[in-house]
Design an enzyme around this catalytic site. Sequence first.
Site, PDB file in Angstrom:
ATOM      1  CG  ASP A   1      15.545 -16.079   6.364  1.00 22.69           C
ATOM      2  OD1 ASP A   1      15.979 -17.040   7.260  1.00 22.69           O
ATOM      3  OD2 ASP A   1      16.188 -15.947   5.264  1.00 22.69           O
TER       4      ASP A   1
ATOM      5  CG  HIS B   1       4.924   6.459  -3.062  1.00 18.10           C
ATOM      6  ND1 HIS B   1       3.634   6.595  -3.372  1.00 18.10           N
ATOM      7  CD2 HIS B   1       5.235   7.300  -2.329  1.00 18.10           C
ATOM      8  CE1 HIS B   1       3.052   7.076  -2.109  1.00 18.10           C
ATOM      9  NE2 HIS B   1       4.504   7.596  -1.742  1.00 18.10           N
TER      10      HIS B   1
ATOM     11  CG  HIS C   1       6.803   7.418   2.592  1.00 18.08           C
ATOM     12  ND1 HIS C   1       5.991   5.925   2.303  1.00 18.08           N
ATOM     13  CD2 HIS C   1       6.199   8.137   1.915  1.00 18.08           C
ATOM     14  CE1 HIS C   1       5.156   6.407   1.633  1.00 18.08           C
ATOM     15  NE2 HIS C   1       5.260   7.728   1.803  1.00 18.08           N
TER      16      HIS C   1
ATOM     17  CE1 TYR D   1      22.301 -16.366   6.637  1.00 13.53           C
ATOM     18  CE2 TYR D   1      22.898 -13.772   7.534  1.00 13.53           C
ATOM     19  CZ  TYR D   1      22.960 -14.721   6.315  1.00 13.53           C
ATOM     20  OH  TYR D   1      22.762 -14.421   5.085  1.00 13.53           O
TER      21      TYR D   1
ATOM     22  CG  HIS E   1       0.598   6.866   1.747  1.00 13.77           C
ATOM     23  ND1 HIS E   1       0.060   6.633   2.597  1.00 13.77           N
ATOM     24  CD2 HIS E   1       0.507   6.729   0.374  1.00 13.77           C
ATOM     25  CE1 HIS E   1       1.463   7.942   2.454  1.00 13.77           C
ATOM     26  NE2 HIS E   1       1.950   7.524   1.037  1.00 13.77           N
TER      27      HIS E   1
END
Length: 235
Positions: free
Chosen positions: A119, A96, A94, A232, A170
């Site tokens: 991709d 910001h 997580h 790839y 958020h």
Amino acid sequence: MLEELKQKVFEANLKLVDYNLVVLTWGNVSGIDREKGLFVIKPSGVPYETMIADDMVVMDLKGNKVEGRLNPSSDTPTHMALYNAFPDIGGVVHTHSPWACSWAQAGRDVPAYGTTHADFANGYIPCTRGLTEDEVNGEYELNTGKVIIEDFKKRGISPEECPAVLIHRHGPFTWGKDAFKAVDNALILEEVAKMAHQTELIASFDKSYNIGIEDYLLNKHYRRKHGKNAYYGQK
């Protein structure tokens, strides 16, 4: 306990700083040991520059602290919910980060506009619905996880084919096969979000511009990097 995983999660957290995805103490990384049913997560509010591997906190999948002298991240219940709902993921992040947060604050999905996005994810990056007042005032972080799970189920999105989400008003969560891959996905999401904004800005000068990647091109680029027929990179 889980000393090797603690070290990896610690190093993955420092990658957030290296990649300029966090400022101050914003953001957290976790990693899970599926065999033991335990995950390791960054402690709450500890500066990255003073943090050490031994500061990492061990949690079980019911939200109990198993080991650690510090309090775990306040986002721990969200990580826990994702580990319980998405059994194939091994790490959660997580942040910001500003570009991804901008889309979240606007309450918008990030559309797939080109092959860089393709991709990474097999379609748009979803932004969840907003949490209700009761959800915010109740078990807020746990309810954040529940909203992510609800959104993916409702839209029929695979967490393997879209390793990222935006929480309404958020910010972003990403995940991957381990903590390091989840951090890489946070970096990619930030770049994709930035490109999408710039694409819309350029297109706004001429309404005749046709933006949005064609399905066949999206599928080609996603499948050449992901799945059993991917070609790839190196074997």
